[in-house]
Design an enzyme around this catalytic site. Structure first.
Site, PDB file in Angstrom:
ATOM      1  N   ASN A   1       0.877  -1.172   0.000  1.00 52.37           N
ATOM      2  CA  ASN A   1       0.000   0.000   0.000  1.00 52.37           C
ATOM      3  C   ASN A   1       0.913   1.221   0.000  1.00 52.37           C
ATOM      4  OD1 ASN A   1      -1.825   2.028   0.437  1.00 52.37           O
ATOM      5  ND2 ASN A   1      -2.211   1.514   2.591  1.00 52.37           N
TER       6      ASN A   1
ATOM      7  N   LYS B   1       0.159   4.263  -0.256  1.00 54.30           N
ATOM      8  CA  LYS B   1      -0.455   5.471   0.317  1.00 54.30           C
ATOM      9  C   LYS B   1      -0.196   6.661  -0.629  1.00 54.30           C
ATOM     10  CE  LYS B   1       0.374   3.404   4.770  1.00 54.30           C
ATOM     11  NZ  LYS B   1       0.211   3.531   6.206  1.00 54.30           N
TER      12      LYS B   1
ATOM     13  N   HIS C   1      -9.509   1.251   4.602  1.00 54.36           N
ATOM     14  CA  HIS C   1      -8.237   1.388   5.331  1.00 54.36           C
ATOM     15  C   HIS C   1      -8.461   2.317   6.523  1.00 54.36           C
ATOM     16  CE1 HIS C   1      -4.114   2.470   6.270  1.00 54.36           C
ATOM     17  NE2 HIS C   1      -3.745   1.372   5.632  1.00 54.36           N
TER      18      HIS C   1
ATOM     19  N   GLU D   1      -6.791   4.674   7.704  1.00 53.63           N
ATOM     20  CA  GLU D   1      -6.533   6.100   7.436  1.00 53.63           C
ATOM     21  C   GLU D   1      -7.725   6.747   6.743  1.00 53.63           C
ATOM     22  OE1 GLU D   1      -2.768   5.582   5.466  1.00 53.63           O
ATOM     23  OE2 GLU D   1      -1.885   4.959   7.373  1.00 53.63           O
TER      24      GLU D   1
ATOM     25  N   GLU E   1      -5.562  -5.173  10.461  1.00 50.59           N
ATOM     26  CA  GLU E   1      -4.531  -4.172  10.704  1.00 50.59           C
ATOM     27  C   GLU E   1      -4.820  -3.433  12.007  1.00 50.59           C
ATOM     28  OE1 GLU E   1      -2.509  -2.959   6.806  1.00 50.59           O
ATOM     29  OE2 GLU E   1      -4.200  -1.613   7.091  1.00 50.59           O
TER      30      GLU E   1
ATOM     31  N   GLY F   1       2.255   2.120  10.595  1.00 54.50           N
ATOM     32  CA  GLY F   1       3.158   3.256  10.432  1.00 54.50           C
ATOM     33  C   GLY F   1       3.853   3.677  11.721  1.00 54.50           C
TER      34      GLY F   1
ATOM     35  N   SER G   1       3.327  -2.382  10.200  1.00 52.18           N
ATOM     36  CA  SER G   1       4.779  -2.398  10.344  1.00 52.18           C
ATOM     37  C   SER G   1       5.419  -3.744   9.994  1.00 52.18           C
ATOM     38  CB  SER G   1       5.175  -1.960  11.764  1.00 52.18           C
ATOM     39  OG  SER G   1       4.710  -0.642  12.016  1.00 52.18           O
TER      40      SER G   1
HETATM   41  C1  PEP Z   1      -0.795  -0.007   5.781  1.00 54.27           C
HETATM   42  O1  PEP Z   1      -0.670   1.036   5.160  1.00 54.27           O
HETATM   43  O2  PEP Z   1      -1.798  -0.695   5.589  1.00 54.27           O
HETATM   44  C2  PEP Z   1       0.261  -0.401   6.718  1.00 54.27           C
HETATM   45  C3  PEP Z   1       0.146  -1.532   7.352  1.00 54.27           C
HETATM   46  O3  PEP Z   1       1.321   0.458   6.863  1.00 54.27           O
HETATM   47  P1  PEP Z   1       2.753   0.128   7.561  1.00 54.27           P
HETATM   48  O4  PEP Z   1       3.228  -1.174   6.976  1.00 54.27           O
HETATM   49  O5  PEP Z   1       3.617   1.279   7.185  1.00 54.27           O
HETATM   50  O6  PEP Z   1       2.507   0.012   9.028  1.00 54.27           O
END
Ligand code: PEP
Length: 247
Positions: free
Chosen positions: A9, A11, A94, A96, A166, A172, A211
């Site tokens: 992803n 972003k 997601h 975000e 998630e 992040g 992460s």
């Molecule tokens: C994500 O954007 O879905 C995500 C898990 O980000 P990160 O791997 O940076 O934590």
């Protein structure tokens, strides 16, 4: 045996020129993988990414869409447009988007149904906040998100959906859920799908996200109920992301 599906992803990162640089390296690094590889890119990068992913094992997805086919929705992109140019995957709900753009369980459900009706493969995100985890309501909260997202989805459609678990506190932040904690929730989600739809639960892909890096991918992805990952930050670098794909 379920396959492993690893999706990046990106972003709001990378311009079309950056995509060219990434794709000058990445396809060669993942060409022999047994796993499914997806890049969910910004809308502006889709055409470039699709062109450069031709004749590779890399599938292209996006990070959001509207649920309607067309209309007066300034700034939005429709599932019909995405399907028309060859996009195969779409991330829906997601955290975000839930946090900053008012995405609700209701809009997630509408988008999920719309994606399926256009034969786009949805990756639906669910996950708890740190506060919810600390007060012990992770499973209740995630169950509610799954039930609301899947409202009106038929048994025949279930295995076309990928669920990404998630935990918001791990996205992040550099904090990864332990492989046991992540697996426990992924298994819980699978059991909820089993309660709702029966044995098709054994086919549905449930990813972990939060992460994921090359240093923890193997431990996470080898857990019984984790079928790959949704990867943010670490998917931006072709070397690091290829190590995750080839974990
Ligand atoms: C994500 O954007 O879905 C995500 C898990 O980000 P990160 O791997 O940076 O934590």
């Amino acid at each position: 045996m379920r396959r492993k599906v690893i999706a990046g992803n990106w972003k709001m990162n990378k311009s079309p020129n950056d995509v060219k640089e990434f794709m000058s390296k990445f396809p060669e690094l993942v060409k022999d993988t047994a796993h499914d590889v997806i890049l969910c890119v910004p809308f502006i990068d889709v055409m470039t990414a699709l062109e450069l992913a031709k004749n590779t094992n890399i599938k292209i997805g996006v990070q959001n869409m509207h649920y309607k086919d067309s209309g007066a929705y300034t700034g939005e992109v429709s599932p019909q447009m995405l399907k028309d140019i060859g996009v195969q995957y779409v991330i829906i709900g997601h955290s975000e988007r839930r946090q900053y753009y008012n995405e609700t369980d209701e809009s997630v459900n509408l988008k999920l149904k719309s994606a399926l009706s256009h034969e786009l493969n949805p990756i639906v995100c669910v996950g708890e906040t740190l506060e919810q985890r600390e007060v012990g309501i992770t499973k209740d909260f995630v169950t509610m998100q799954v039930k609301n997202a899947f409202e009106g989805i038929s048994k025949e459609e279930v295995n076309k959906i990928i669920i990404a678990y998630e935990p918001i506190w791990a996205i992040g932040t550099g904090k990864t859920a332990s492989s046991n904690d992540a697996n426990e929730v992924c298994k819980w989600i699978r059991d909820e799908i089993r309660n709702m739809y029966g044995d098709v639960a054994d086919e549905i892909i449930i990813q972990y996200g939060g992460s994921v890096k090359s240093s923890n991918a193997k431990e996470l992805f080898e857990m019984s109920d984790i079928d790959g990952g949704l990867v943010g930050e670490a998917s931006l670098d072709p070397d690091e992301f290829s190590k995750i794909v080839n974990y």
